[in-house]
Design a protein around this motif. Structure first.
Motif, PDB file in Angstrom:
ATOM      1  N   ILE A   1       3.295 116.683 -22.786  1.00 55.10           N
ATOM      2  CA  ILE A   1       1.909 117.069 -23.068  1.00 55.10           C
ATOM      3  C   ILE A   1       1.390 118.097 -22.072  1.00 55.10           C
ATOM      4  O   ILE A   1       0.453 118.823 -22.369  1.00 55.10           O
ATOM      5  CB  ILE A   1       0.948 115.844 -23.148  1.00 55.10           C
ATOM      6  CG1 ILE A   1       0.794 115.124 -21.819  1.00 55.10           C
ATOM      7  CG2 ILE A   1       1.413 114.870 -24.213  1.00 55.10           C
ATOM      8  CD1 ILE A   1      -0.255 114.023 -21.865  1.00 55.10           C
TER       9      ILE A   1
ATOM     10  N   LYS B   1       3.089 120.681 -21.240  1.00 57.83           N
ATOM     11  CA  LYS B   1       3.488 121.928 -21.915  1.00 57.83           C
ATOM     12  C   LYS B   1       2.783 122.110 -23.260  1.00 57.83           C
ATOM     13  O   LYS B   1       3.013 123.104 -23.954  1.00 57.83           O
ATOM     14  CB  LYS B   1       5.003 121.949 -22.135  1.00 57.83           C
ATOM     15  CG  LYS B   1       5.830 122.079 -20.855  1.00 57.83           C
ATOM     16  CD  LYS B   1       7.317 122.162 -21.199  1.00 57.83           C
ATOM     17  CE  LYS B   1       8.178 122.151 -19.935  1.00 57.83           C
ATOM     18  NZ  LYS B   1       9.590 121.822 -20.261  1.00 57.83           N
ATOM     19  N   GLY B   2       1.974 121.128 -23.683  1.00 54.14           N
ATOM     20  CA  GLY B   2       1.226 121.259 -24.927  1.00 54.14           C
ATOM     21  C   GLY B   2       2.032 120.956 -26.179  1.00 54.14           C
ATOM     22  O   GLY B   2       1.619 121.308 -27.284  1.00 54.14           O
ATOM     23  N   GLU B   3       3.163 120.284 -26.023  1.00 55.48           N
ATOM     24  CA  GLU B   3       4.005 120.024 -27.201  1.00 55.48           C
ATOM     25  C   GLU B   3       3.310 119.130 -28.234  1.00 55.48           C
ATOM     26  O   GLU B   3       3.650 119.163 -29.408  1.00 55.48           O
ATOM     27  CB  GLU B   3       5.336 119.381 -26.769  1.00 55.48           C
ATOM     28  CG  GLU B   3       6.236 120.341 -26.023  1.00 55.48           C
ATOM     29  CD  GLU B   3       7.559 119.702 -25.582  1.00 55.48           C
ATOM     30  OE1 GLU B   3       8.352 120.406 -24.958  1.00 55.48           O
ATOM     31  OE2 GLU B   3       7.774 118.506 -25.869  1.00 55.48           O
TER      32      GLU B   3
ATOM     33  N   ARG C   1       0.369 119.528 -29.179  1.00 60.25           N
ATOM     34  CA  ARG C   1      -0.565 120.355 -29.947  1.00 60.25           C
ATOM     35  C   ARG C   1       0.155 121.244 -30.947  1.00 60.25           C
ATOM     36  O   ARG C   1      -0.463 122.124 -31.536  1.00 60.25           O
ATOM     37  CB  ARG C   1      -1.413 121.206 -28.999  1.00 60.25           C
ATOM     38  CG  ARG C   1      -2.484 120.388 -28.258  1.00 60.25           C
ATOM     39  CD  ARG C   1      -3.551 121.284 -27.622  1.00 60.25           C
ATOM     40  NE  ARG C   1      -2.992 122.111 -26.568  1.00 60.25           N
ATOM     41  CZ  ARG C   1      -2.943 121.755 -25.274  1.00 60.25           C
ATOM     42  NH1 ARG C   1      -3.438 120.606 -24.909  1.00 60.25           N
ATOM     43  NH2 ARG C   1      -2.429 122.574 -24.384  1.00 60.25           N
ATOM     44  N   SER C   2       1.452 121.050 -31.123  1.00 58.06           N
ATOM     45  CA  SER C   2       2.173 121.851 -32.117  1.00 58.06           C
ATOM     46  C   SER C   2       1.623 121.548 -33.498  1.00 58.06           C
ATOM     47  O   SER C   2       1.132 120.446 -33.747  1.00 58.06           O
ATOM     48  CB  SER C   2       3.666 121.528 -32.064  1.00 58.06           C
ATOM     49  OG  SER C   2       3.896 120.233 -32.585  1.00 58.06           O
TER      50      SER C   2
ATOM     51  N   SER D   1      -4.223 114.211 -31.742  1.00 60.86           N
ATOM     52  CA  SER D   1      -3.071 114.821 -31.066  1.00 60.86           C
ATOM     53  C   SER D   1      -2.751 114.120 -29.749  1.00 60.86           C
ATOM     54  O   SER D   1      -2.521 114.730 -28.724  1.00 60.86           O
ATOM     55  CB  SER D   1      -3.252 116.332 -30.876  1.00 60.86           C
ATOM     56  OG  SER D   1      -4.025 116.656 -29.783  1.00 60.86           O
TER      57      SER D   1
ATOM     58  N   ILE E   1      -7.154 115.549 -20.577  1.00 62.30           N
ATOM     59  CA  ILE E   1      -8.059 116.475 -21.269  1.00 62.30           C
ATOM     60  C   ILE E   1      -9.470 116.401 -20.684  1.00 62.30           C
ATOM     61  O   ILE E   1     -10.166 117.421 -20.602  1.00 62.30           O
ATOM     62  CB  ILE E   1      -8.040 116.198 -22.795  1.00 62.30           C
ATOM     63  CG1 ILE E   1      -8.768 117.317 -23.545  1.00 62.30           C
ATOM     64  CG2 ILE E   1      -8.589 114.856 -23.146  1.00 62.30           C
ATOM     65  CD1 ILE E   1      -8.548 117.291 -25.044  1.00 62.30           C
TER      66      ILE E   1
ATOM     67  N   ASP F   1      -9.430 118.197 -17.278  1.00 63.09           N
ATOM     68  CA  ASP F   1      -9.456 119.651 -17.506  1.00 63.09           C
ATOM     69  C   ASP F   1     -10.874 120.127 -17.833  1.00 63.09           C
ATOM     70  O   ASP F   1     -11.238 121.265 -17.508  1.00 63.09           O
ATOM     71  CB  ASP F   1      -8.507 120.040 -18.639  1.00 63.09           C
ATOM     72  CG  ASP F   1      -7.042 119.970 -18.217  1.00 63.09           C
ATOM     73  OD1 ASP F   1      -6.774 119.900 -16.994  1.00 63.09           O
ATOM     74  OD2 ASP F   1      -6.167 119.966 -19.097  1.00 63.09           O
TER      75      ASP F   1
END
Lengths: 217, 217
Positions: free
Chosen positions: A35, A37-39, A41-42, A53, A113, A116
């Motif tokens: 997460i 790397k944002g995987e 959010r694919s 997500s 999240i 951030d």
């Protein structure tokens, strides 16, 4: 049933589900997502598997189920043995109260999240996370004392609800590495630390801990 | 059993419990607390009743239970009729997923204590609350589409899980006045609005709504 778990090694909610699956001795396929790397959010993961997500997501015969509370309750109803929730209705209510003190009262306020959104400055992120972790664990420790008082002090430990490890411990223990990472003073929470030590001594807890799932590369 | 509910008229979680008690047609005594005046932080309430000093708190024969999820599940197990959760195990899992999208995924990020920690400036508070409300409702609307797809489109409404009102609606609907108050564009969520309208048309929902419990003085 075919069980496929989409999870992130460091996510506390992912650890909860890995741990519950180990206790139920259920075979499952691992789909690791990073997460950071944002995987998660694919388009494929957002569209098909998880409405918010989030990991973890348990695919059950191809049907994706998110929210670790819903996953654990489903596992309990589908595979009742060994039980993750007490048999006694009142103690089951206490168990769910403890679960929500972590799941709703603590975890959402200190996850990635939200941090951030608070700041990109480490000290501000840490102060925010520590504030809510301290508040949540204070509530949990207080609830343990209330519950022990109801049951008689002799049966208060070692786990959150006494002699048997329950879903309450499965939610509590994965939260604690974050509390230490953000500098929460754990000495204020002796019963929580006792429950953590008792859980960490079990095979199912240790074998599903984040460090066992950290990518080696 | 003697049921005493400690609640605040405007709290969404208090509305959930008032509503569930009305659906189960259970008599209860009301203990109204004004959380804006800090009445929930009194020593008596903190020490005896609520470990995280939150409303609602349901006293059951003198034993205090907090966390609305734990309260609703206890009510369901103790007074099964009418059911607040579907009988089918998979739909029950979907119901609990929807409940947690509100209870853990949305509500905690926009409640009073978090807004006070974010800012004392109304615009900043509103922007923070709207951000998480929009995200949570987007996830809920998406989950409703997933669930309708599993069940066949013909049975998708009017309530969150179809023809029967469930705990999912009891968590969703009390969240929506806040979403409107903070300016979330509800036109993006047609199925949520349909479920809200269907719920508001019922006696148990309307009679337990905040405006019915607002102090008159």
């Amino acid at each position: 049933m075919a069980l496929v778990l989409h999870h992130y090694w460091r996510s506390s909610a992912s650890w909860r589900v890995r741990w519950a699956l180990a206790l139920k001795e259920l075979p499952w396929q691992s789909r690791a997502l990073d997460i950071v790397k944002g995987e998660h959010r694919s388009p494929e993961f957002m569209g098909v598997r998880s409405p918010i997500s989030h990991v973890p997501c348990l695919e059950i015969d191809g049907r994706p189920l998110t929210e670790s509370v819903a996953i654990l309750e489903w596992l309990e109803e589908t595979y009742p043995t060994p039980a993750l929730y007490p048999r006694d209705p009142w103690m089951r209510a206490r168990c769910r109260q403890l679960v929500e003190l972590v799941n709703a009262g603590t975890q959402p306020l200190q996850n990635l999240i939200v941090l951030d959104a608070i700041s990109h400055e480490p000290a501000a992120r840490g102060a925010w996370a520590a504030r809510w972790l301290d508040r949540g664990l204070t509530a949990y420790e207080h609830a343990l004392a209330t519950i022990a008082g109801e049951r008689g002090a002799a049966s208060s430990g070692p786990h959150s609800l006494g002699a048997q490890l329950t879903a309450a411990d499965i939610f509590l223990v994965p939260q604690l590495p974050n509390a230490r990472r953000f500098g929460v003073d754990m000495a204020k929470f002796p019963r929580i630390c006792e429950a953590e030590a008792a859980a960490l001594a079990t095979e199912a807890c240790g074998s599903t801990a984040p460090e066992k799932w950290q990518p080696t590369e």
